[in-house]
Design a protein around this motif. Structure first.
Motif, PDB file in Angstrom:
ATOM      1  N   ARG A 259       0.828  -1.212   0.000  1.00  0.00           N
ATOM      2  CA  ARG A 259       0.000   0.000   0.000  1.00  0.00           C
ATOM      3  C   ARG A 259       0.855   1.252   0.000  1.00  0.00           C
ATOM      4  O   ARG A 259       2.061   1.198   0.070  1.00  0.00           O
ATOM      5  CB  ARG A 259      -0.860   0.037   1.258  1.00  0.00           C
ATOM      6  N   ALA A 340      -2.006   1.288  -4.854  1.00  0.00           N
ATOM      7  CA  ALA A 340      -1.391   0.121  -4.210  1.00  0.00           C
ATOM      8  C   ALA A 340      -0.952  -0.862  -5.275  1.00  0.00           C
ATOM      9  O   ALA A 340      -1.499  -0.890  -6.372  1.00  0.00           O
ATOM     10  CB  ALA A 340      -2.400  -0.549  -3.271  1.00  0.00           C
ATOM     11  N   GLU A 386      -5.887   2.518  -4.238  1.00  0.00           N
ATOM     12  CA  GLU A 386      -5.787   1.946  -2.893  1.00  0.00           C
ATOM     13  C   GLU A 386      -7.159   1.522  -2.356  1.00  0.00           C
ATOM     14  O   GLU A 386      -7.280   0.502  -1.688  1.00  0.00           O
ATOM     15  CB  GLU A 386      -5.138   2.983  -1.963  1.00  0.00           C
ATOM     16  N   ALA A 389      -7.953  -1.916  -3.381  1.00  0.00           N
ATOM     17  CA  ALA A 389      -6.871  -2.897  -3.260  1.00  0.00           C
ATOM     18  C   ALA A 389      -7.268  -4.152  -2.478  1.00  0.00           C
ATOM     19  O   ALA A 389      -7.003  -5.273  -2.905  1.00  0.00           O
ATOM     20  CB  ALA A 389      -5.655  -2.242  -2.624  1.00  0.00           C
TER      21      ALA A 389
END
Ligand code: ASP
Ligand code: MG
Length: 416
Positions: A259, A340, A386, A389
């Motif tokens: 991340r 990410a 992100e 993710a």
């Protein structure tokens, strides 16, 4: 007689009670008929505290003094563990890295092990001692103390296991082993019985931090097999070893998530020799670590270059690149934080086709956009938002049937 090297990480020796339970395990292992060498990390948080202290005293402490300071974290934990064994009726002795015969180069704070002379350890073992070695350190030919980089006790354990020709090397830690994915993200992630050195290295590069990567590289180079397992449980963990043909039957071994990445794209730079070199030498001069790099095929003499770095470095990188974009003929620098990297890893990819297609289709069907792709022989990594993710990791995990609970058939359904 069997010789076992056991490494205990910081959390495993984080309190007096835990040190006593490590001592019990050491005595028990010896009682089962093995010679035992234990490599011990500093108690949880100790190294960070020492570093903090150093920086309260001085903005730029010398590397030499840092090494002397940091090595004491392991000295304390090692002496305490030896005391614990002795208090419980066993026989133990603690050794600093230097006393254990660990010789390094002169590269303070991230030294490489050059040689190990394990003569003294062998003598102590034959006198029935449990030998407790301070991890993460060694000495230069001149007798200067060095440390091996953060997480370096793993390297001490692997290198000692190699030098002593140990029958087993066990890395005791606060997780049960290596999983198909982080169990906090994918609830039905499965503990792997075995994994190859290369797969573990790719998983680590993808964000799964189980072992120090340098230690895994060392293990690979010298063929040291090791097991990562929990210091709080009796159950066996994950064995890392040379790949065997049977390991290729599994196409995807595991998934990792990295991340807090950032993506930078320079659009429309001149497609001519030296341009990429200019961009990345500027970035390297600022000690920014670059991960993925993607360059487009050029259209009409210009191309786009994209790459990723840690989010914390984004401002720094932007400052460096803004002035050069124009000089390179580029017309824009686009930056995106909050992305990410999702990596899918398996040596089976060498002999199975269609892994990328299956992964991309799965993400597409679930409306997750892929922003960048990079591959190695045994890995496919994508950059996604992100916020997508975790869901992406869950979907891909199910798609490749990696879980304990879900059959591969229910593949493309999100888990939660
Ligand atoms: N104590 C050192 C660190 O925290 C080495 C280790 O734990 O392996 O990085
Ligand atoms: Mg550690």
């Amino acid at each position: 007689m069997r010789l076992i090297v056991q490494k205990y990480g910081g959390t495993s020796v984080g309190t007096p009670e835990r040190i006593l339970s490590v001592a019990r395990r050491l005595i028990q292992t010896q009682g089962e008929g093995s010679q035992v060498v234990a490599v011990i990390s500093a108690m949880a948080g100790a190294t960070d505290n020492l570093l903090k202290l150093a920086h309260q005293i001085s903005p730029h402490p010398t590397q030499r003094e840092l090494d002397i300071l940091l090595s004491t974290g392991e000295h304390a934990a090692t002496a305490l563990t030896a005391m614990a064994v002795n208090a419980l009726g066993g026989l133990a002795i603690s050794l600093t890295g230097a006393q254990a015969g660990i010789l390094t180069d002169r590269n303070h704070t991230k030294a490489h092990i050059a040689n190990i002379s394990p003569k003294q350890i062998h003598e102590l073992l034959s006198d029935d001692y449990i030998v407790i070695v301070a991890g993460f350190q060694g000495q230069t030919p001149e007798g200067e103390t060095t440390t091996l980089g953060r997480g370096g006790s793993d390297l001490t354990a692997i290198a000692l296991a190699g030098a002593l020709n140990a029958d087993a090397c066990q890395i005791f830690t606060d997780v049960d082993g290596v999983f198909t994915c982080d169990p906090r993200i994918v609830l039905d992630a499965k503990k792997l019985k075995e994994i190859s050195y290369d797969e573990l290295l790719e998983m680590a590069g993808g964000g799964a931090k189980v072992m120090q990567s340098r230690a895994v590289e060392f293990a690979k180079k010298f063929g040291v097999e090791f097991e990562v397992r929990s210091s709080f449980k009796k159950r066996s963990g994950t064995t890392t070893r040379e790949e065997a043909p049977s390991m290729e039957d599994v196409v995807v071994r595991g998934i990792s998530l990295d991340r807090r990445q950032a993506k930078l794209s320079i659009a429309g730079v001149r497609d001519e020799p030296g341009i990429a070199g200019r961009i990345f030498s500027n970035i390297a001069a600022a000690h920014i670590i670059v991960d993925m790099i993607v360059q487009n095929a050029s259209i009409a003499g210009t191309t786009d270059i994209s790459f990723t770095i840690h989010e914390d470095e984004l401002e720094n990188a932007r400052k460096i690149l803004m002035p050069v974009v124009g000089e390179l003929g580029g017309h824009r620098l686009n930056t995106t934080s909050g992305v990410a990297k999702l990596s899918v890893v398996g040596i089976g990819m060498r002999s199975h086709s269609g892994v990328a297609a299956r992964m991309f289709e799965c993400l597409g069907q679930n409306s997750i956009n892929i922003q960048l792709v990079s591959t190695s022989e045994i890995k496919i990594a994508v950059i996604v938002d992100e916020k997508d993710a975790e869901r992406a990791a869950q979907l891909i995990h199910a798609e490749f049937g990696l879980g304990r609970l879900l059959p591969a058939a229910s593949a493309t359904q999100p888990l939660a």
